[in-house]
Design a protein around this motif. Structure first.
Motif, PDB file in Angstrom:
ATOM      1  N   THR A 183      42.421  47.520  -8.795  1.00  0.00           N
ATOM      2  CA  THR A 183      43.537  47.751  -9.699  1.00  0.00           C
ATOM      3  C   THR A 183      43.001  48.153 -11.065  1.00  0.00           C
ATOM      4  O   THR A 183      41.824  47.975 -11.390  1.00  0.00           O
ATOM      5  CB  THR A 183      44.395  46.490  -9.830  1.00  0.00           C
ATOM      6  N   ILE A 184      43.876  48.696 -11.867  1.00  0.00           N
ATOM      7  CA  ILE A 184      43.487  49.115 -13.221  1.00  0.00           C
ATOM      8  C   ILE A 184      43.013  47.921 -14.040  1.00  0.00           C
ATOM      9  O   ILE A 184      42.042  48.000 -14.797  1.00  0.00           O
ATOM     10  CB  ILE A 184      44.667  49.812 -13.918  1.00  0.00           C
ATOM     11  N   VAL A 185      43.662  46.788 -13.856  1.00  0.00           N
ATOM     12  CA  VAL A 185      43.275  45.586 -14.600  1.00  0.00           C
ATOM     13  C   VAL A 185      41.850  45.179 -14.251  1.00  0.00           C
ATOM     14  O   VAL A 185      41.029  44.849 -15.111  1.00  0.00           O
ATOM     15  CB  VAL A 185      44.258  44.438 -14.314  1.00  0.00           C
ATOM     16  N   GLU A 186      41.553  45.203 -12.931  1.00  0.00           N
ATOM     17  CA  GLU A 186      40.207  44.830 -12.501  1.00  0.00           C
ATOM     18  C   GLU A 186      39.165  45.796 -13.049  1.00  0.00           C
ATOM     19  O   GLU A 186      38.078  45.396 -13.483  1.00  0.00           O
ATOM     20  CB  GLU A 186      40.154  44.796 -10.971  1.00  0.00           C
ATOM     21  N   LEU A 187      39.480  47.090 -13.033  1.00  0.00           N
ATOM     22  CA  LEU A 187      38.558  48.083 -13.587  1.00  0.00           C
ATOM     23  C   LEU A 187      38.303  47.847 -15.065  1.00  0.00           C
ATOM     24  O   LEU A 187      37.163  47.930 -15.553  1.00  0.00           O
ATOM     25  CB  LEU A 187      39.117  49.490 -13.369  1.00  0.00           C
ATOM     26  N   LEU A 188      39.348  47.559 -15.792  1.00  0.00           N
ATOM     27  CA  LEU A 188      39.197  47.314 -17.227  1.00  0.00           C
ATOM     28  C   LEU A 188      38.330  46.089 -17.487  1.00  0.00           C
ATOM     29  O   LEU A 188      37.509  46.071 -18.408  1.00  0.00           O
ATOM     30  CB  LEU A 188      40.567  47.149 -17.877  1.00  0.00           C
ATOM     31  N   VAL A 189      38.517  45.037 -16.674  1.00  0.00           N
ATOM     32  CA  VAL A 189      37.700  43.835 -16.836  1.00  0.00           C
ATOM     33  C   VAL A 189      36.226  44.143 -16.591  1.00  0.00           C
ATOM     34  O   VAL A 189      35.332  43.751 -17.351  1.00  0.00           O
ATOM     35  CB  VAL A 189      38.194  42.720 -15.889  1.00  0.00           C
ATOM     36  N   VAL A 190      35.933  44.867 -15.499  1.00  0.00           N
ATOM     37  CA  VAL A 190      34.548  45.227 -15.174  1.00  0.00           C
ATOM     38  C   VAL A 190      33.939  46.087 -16.270  1.00  0.00           C
ATOM     39  O   VAL A 190      32.792  45.879 -16.690  1.00  0.00           O
ATOM     40  CB  VAL A 190      34.493  45.943 -13.805  1.00  0.00           C
ATOM     41  N   MET A 191      34.704  47.081 -16.752  1.00  0.00           N
ATOM     42  CA  MET A 191      34.193  47.953 -17.816  1.00  0.00           C
ATOM     43  C   MET A 191      33.920  47.164 -19.091  1.00  0.00           C
ATOM     44  O   MET A 191      32.946  47.403 -19.791  1.00  0.00           O
ATOM     45  CB  MET A 191      35.198  49.075 -18.082  1.00  0.00           C
ATOM     46  N   GLY A 192      34.777  46.207 -19.391  1.00  0.00           N
ATOM     47  CA  GLY A 192      34.558  45.380 -20.573  1.00  0.00           C
ATOM     48  C   GLY A 192      33.275  44.576 -20.479  1.00  0.00           C
ATOM     49  O   GLY A 192      32.509  44.449 -21.444  1.00  0.00           O
ATOM     50  N   ILE A 193      33.031  44.028 -19.264  1.00  0.00           N
ATOM     51  CA  ILE A 193      31.796  43.257 -19.060  1.00  0.00           C
ATOM     52  C   ILE A 193      30.575  44.163 -19.201  1.00  0.00           C
ATOM     53  O   ILE A 193      29.575  43.800 -19.834  1.00  0.00           O
ATOM     54  CB  ILE A 193      31.827  42.586 -17.675  1.00  0.00           C
ATOM     55  N   LEU A 194      30.652  45.380 -18.624  1.00  0.00           N
ATOM     56  CA  LEU A 194      29.540  46.327 -18.710  1.00  0.00           C
ATOM     57  C   LEU A 194      29.250  46.727 -20.150  1.00  0.00           C
ATOM     58  O   LEU A 194      28.095  46.813 -20.577  1.00  0.00           O
ATOM     59  CB  LEU A 194      29.833  47.563 -17.862  1.00  0.00           C
ATOM     60  N   VAL A 195      30.286  46.981 -20.914  1.00  0.00           N
ATOM     61  CA  VAL A 195      30.108  47.358 -22.320  1.00  0.00           C
ATOM     62  C   VAL A 195      29.427  46.233 -23.096  1.00  0.00           C
ATOM     63  O   VAL A 195      28.517  46.450 -23.903  1.00  0.00           O
ATOM     64  CB  VAL A 195      31.458  47.717 -22.963  1.00  0.00           C
TER      65      VAL A 195
END
Length: 382
Positions: free
Chosen positions: A16-28
């Motif tokens: 989901t978009i929410v999950e993608l945003l969470v993963v991207m935030g962790i990566l950043v």
């Protein structure tokens, strides 16, 4: 009878978009932490590598002196060139920065020269303490290619006794002159064997070219703490190289600076390694960009720490990533330490009453880590 049916949820094949945003935030966040760590680890890396190379090059000369049993050292060449070919280097018509170096050579002291035959002798004429040595029989012809008028050498008569500081008055036929010390009451013979000790010469060893953008900053380099900047060349029109040699025992033997004469250093040698751009900025900091260095007398290291000409200017003395390569003059121990940053209020003490006192105190403080290392492992500093 029909079997009941169950509506099973369809299998998902993505996020989901929410999950993608969470993963991207962790990566950043992880990338930010990694970038900070890499930046911290690489800060001053080039300075450390340049200092390591300078340290190793000096150490190899020291080892060579021990191996050969005669003085060997290094020559730090000033980064200036005679661009117009007139034989002199002045600010108006030449290029480079006299108080920086990008190149080092190995120096070796040739074996003593005693003539072209095993029993070669030279005429000795002594008058009132002034001695003239003349090759009237052509037994010292081999020295002519190695010497020129005005060359300073050491001589010893009869293979024994003291060495005298002599000057080449004429290269061919060879004529040397020197003065006897007042306390020397030797009766010199009319003819004598003579050993000539030549000054150190560049060897065939590969020179050291410092890494790109790095240099030896001679503005703040020298020995001891009473002055500490003997390698600087603010007041001389002659851009002689800085040279020093090690004795066969490994300690510092002699040093030659801007005037070309050799003498024993009065303390540990400290060489500042930093950025070439900062060495250029030092000219603007000192406001001597268009001033003939022979007549410049405005040295003030406080300007190196907090420039008033332009706050954006940077110098190696005010850069915590600059490195000191230091040599204990008594033991020959070579250390590499970082430059110590100091604040502009360091010299507010009323004890510093003159510019020279402030300059010496400031240089000594920036070398604090180097001095501590030498004191712990060697014989200390002045």
């Amino acid at each position: 009878m029909s079997k009941p049916t169950h509506n099973l949820p369809e299998a998902r094949h993505g996020m989901t978009i929410v999950e993608l945003l969470v993963v991207m935030g962790i990566l950043v966040a992880l990338l930010g932490i990694a970038a900070t760590a890499v930046k911290t680890g690489t800060r001053g890396k080039k300075q450390r590598e340049a200092a390591r190379q300078v340290n190793a090059y000096i150490a190899s000369a020291q080892a060579r002196a021990v191996q050969l049993g005669r003085p060997v050292g290094v020559e730090i060449v000033r980064n200036v060139s005679d661009s117009n070919g007139d034989g002199t280097i002045l600010f108006a018509d030449d290029t480079g920065v006299s108080n920086s170096s990008l190149l080092m050579y190995t120096l070796e002291t040739p074996p003593p020269y005693a003539g072209d035959a095993y029993d070669s002798q030279i005429d000795v004429n002594s008058t009132g303490g002034n001695v003239t040595l003349t090759d009237t029989t052509g037994q010292f012809v081999g020295a002519s290619p190695l010497l020129s008028t005005g060359t300073a050498v050491k001589v010893r008569l009869g293979y024994r006794g003291p060495k005298y500081n002599a000057t080449v008055t004429q290269a061919s036929p060879l004529i040397l002159t020197f003065s006897l010390p007042v306390t020397d009451h030797r009766v010199l013979p009319m003819k004598s064997t003579c050993q000539i000790f030549l000054p150190p010469q560049r060897s065939s060893a590969t020179p050291l070219q410092l890494p790109t953008d790095m240099c030896i900053d001679l503005t703040c380099s020298g020995w001891g703490n009473s002055t500490g900047n003997q390698f600087a060349n603010w007041n001389s029109g002659v851009h002689d190289s800085v040279r020093f040699t090690f004795s066969p025992k490994g300690n510092v033997d002699q040093v030659s600076t801007v005037d070309g004469t050799w003498a024993r250093p009065g303390g540990n040698i400290h060489i500042l390694v930093g950025k070439y751009d900062h060495a250029i900025d030092a000219i603007a900091v000192m406001q001597n960009e268009n001033v003939d260095e022979r007549y410049y007398t405005g040295l003030n290291y406080l300007e190196y720490i907090t420039p008033t000409v332009d706050p954006d200017l940077e110098t190696n003395l005010a850069d915590g990533s600059s490195m000191w390569v230091s040599i204990n003059n008594l033991t020959g121990q070579i250390t590499t330490t970082r430059n110590k940053l100091i604040t502009s209020d360091f010299l507010n003490s009323p004890a510093y009453t003159s510019a020279s006192n402030k300059n010496a105190a400031l240089l000594a403080e920036t070398r604090d880590f180097a001095r501590s290392g030498l004191i712990i492992k060697g014989q200390g500093d002045e």
